[in-house]
Design an enzyme around this catalytic site. Sequence first.
Site, mmCIF file in Angstrom:
data_model
loop_
_atom_site.group_PDB
_atom_site.id
_atom_site.type_symbol
_atom_site.label_atom_id
_atom_site.label_comp_id
_atom_site.label_asym_id
_atom_site.label_seq_id
_atom_site.Cartn_x
_atom_site.Cartn_y
_atom_site.Cartn_z
ATOM 1 N N ASP A 1 9.613 0.869 6.806
ATOM 2 C CA ASP A 1 10.673 0.313 7.649
ATOM 3 C C ASP A 1 11.240 1.353 8.608
ATOM 4 O O ASP A 1 11.298 1.143 9.820
ATOM 5 C CB ASP A 1 11.820 -0.226 6.777
ATOM 6 N N THR B 1 0.832 -1.213 0.000
ATOM 7 C CA THR B 1 0.000 0.000 0.000
ATOM 8 C C THR B 1 0.864 1.260 0.000
ATOM 9 O O THR B 1 0.406 2.312 -0.429
ATOM 10 C CB THR B 1 -0.914 0.044 1.234
ATOM 11 N N GLY C 1 13.068 -10.259 6.935
ATOM 12 C CA GLY C 1 11.861 -9.455 6.734
ATOM 13 C C GLY C 1 11.530 -8.584 7.933
ATOM 14 O O GLY C 1 10.433 -8.047 8.040
HETATM 15 P P1 ADP Z 1 16.473 -6.889 6.280
HETATM 16 O O1 ADP Z 1 16.367 -5.407 6.343
HETATM 17 O O2 ADP Z 1 15.197 -7.548 5.907
HETATM 18 O O3 ADP Z 1 17.040 -7.497 7.538
HETATM 19 P P2 ADP Z 1 18.311 -6.228 4.199
HETATM 20 O O4 ADP Z 1 18.989 -7.037 3.159
HETATM 21 O O5 ADP Z 1 17.484 -5.073 3.784
HETATM 22 O O6 ADP Z 1 17.485 -7.244 5.107
HETATM 23 O O7 ADP Z 1 19.409 -5.626 5.211
HETATM 24 C C1 ADP Z 1 20.343 -6.483 5.824
HETATM 25 C C2 ADP Z 1 21.722 -5.844 5.792
HETATM 26 O O8 ADP Z 1 21.803 -4.828 6.843
HETATM 27 C C3 ADP Z 1 22.830 -6.811 6.120
HETATM 28 O O9 ADP Z 1 23.223 -7.536 4.979
HETATM 29 C C4 ADP Z 1 23.908 -5.882 6.636
HETATM 30 O O10 ADP Z 1 24.596 -5.292 5.557
HETATM 31 C C5 ADP Z 1 23.121 -4.793 7.362
HETATM 32 N N1 ADP Z 1 23.056 -5.093 8.813
HETATM 33 C C6 ADP Z 1 21.971 -5.352 9.569
HETATM 34 N N2 ADP Z 1 22.296 -5.576 10.859
HETATM 35 C C7 ADP Z 1 23.647 -5.465 10.933
HETATM 36 C C8 ADP Z 1 24.616 -5.614 11.982
HETATM 37 N N3 ADP Z 1 24.282 -5.923 13.234
HETATM 38 N N4 ADP Z 1 25.908 -5.446 11.649
HETATM 39 C C9 ADP Z 1 26.277 -5.144 10.382
HETATM 40 N N5 ADP Z 1 25.428 -5.013 9.368
HETATM 41 C C10 ADP Z 1 24.133 -5.162 9.613
HETATM 42 MG MG MG Z 2 15.875 -4.112 4.675
#
Ligand code: ADP
Ligand code: MG
Length: 388
Positions: A153, A15, A105
């Site tokens: 988000d 949406t 997610g």
């Molecule tokens: P989602 O937002 O659904 O978890 P995304 O692919 O959008 O998946 O984002 C995940 C990315 O965010 C990871 O691949 C990493 O690059 C970054 N990230 C998230 N948490 C951490 C963390 N604790 N340390 C380092 N990078 C992180």
């Molecule tokens: Mg993400």
Amino acid sequence: MARAPGRIEFIGNHTDYNGGTVLGASIDRAVWVALARRADGLRRFRSDRSDEMVEQPAAHPRKLFGPASWVNYPLGVLAALPEFKLRAPAGFDYLAASDLPIGAGLSSSAAIELASGLVFLGAAGEDPPRDTLVTLCRHAENHFVGVPSGILDQGVSGFGLKDHLVFIDCRGPRFDTVPLPAGAHFWIFNTHTKHALVDGLYAERHRECMEAACLLGVKLLADVSPAELALVAQALAAADPAFAGGGGSPPAVVNTAGGTPALPQATLLKRARHVIEEIARVDAAVIALRAGDLTEVGRLLTASHRSSQLLFENSTPELDFLVDTLASQPHVFGARLTGGGFGGAVMALTDGTFGEAQAGVVAASYGKKFGILPDILHTRTANGAELK
Ligand code: ADP
Ligand code: MG
């Protein structure tokens, strides 16, 4: 130090970019970021998810590739600060740590952006309004990292409140909170499945929605009510009985100024119906939540999934199986896919009696059918991003 939570898309599927409304929940899993100023102007980044230390001079942040690419999230926030007329700290040591599953997610990306944003602003002596922080972090994800995510988000991680849901009118965007009735629990079942073409399919749905809006003569699908859509569908069927199969020329009520839609009108109307009725479901869920009626909220959640399954066609057999199994269980108010779809996770809204054993039975029956167990996460609401 700052903490920023992950989020659940509670209801409001696709949406956001259609100018509609959405409800999300900030959860009790988060990313923490700690920052210590350095006098020598060097920026050093570390995370609990990687063994490598990444060093950058405090000049213009440049996008990184390979194992260091996680640093693009804080770098994107740093790069966005001057664009929003805010100062950035010069040298520092940066550490990120998290108990939020990545790529499940739950938007760990927005969480790391918000936590980074808060510590950078704190270290630079800046304190902009929350809307600015949220918009800035989304800008970082869209333009520096390069992911075309909506406002959900960052909005939910930024505006979350314990025992509440976050309501977003995406057109403003305008943020609000709605109390979550006592005794509501979230259970996430992550299938770890991902359609090979998920990015392309997401873009395809986006395009279909824009074509559907053009067909209906509006800029965004949020401008059409369910009743208006039903009238248009009737008019189309009356003018050309073959339209439902995709053949025939568009009747006069349809605006074709933007060119003849490449897709069958029946497909476009299905996509439009999902989005338009989903927006109505979000608004109905707000009313039911305010009335404390979790049974009605649950019914709307499962109806949202059925619409994804049949009209928007962004579900999968794995997600459908989990929703079917969960919806037939006692203590479950409703269940739906959460996030963009084409794989990913299912969320169930349950009462406090639903427990590990019952979740395990659901997971086992999934395992029997698909040969692999889903990850289970029991989570509750928590406050939004904050400096500690
Ligand atoms: P989602 O937002 O659904 O978890 P995304 O692919 O959008 O998946 O984002 C995940 C990315 O965010 C990871 O691949 C990493 O690059 C970054 N990230 C998230 N948490 C951490 C963390 N604790 N340390 C380092 N990078 C992180
Ligand atoms: Mg993400």
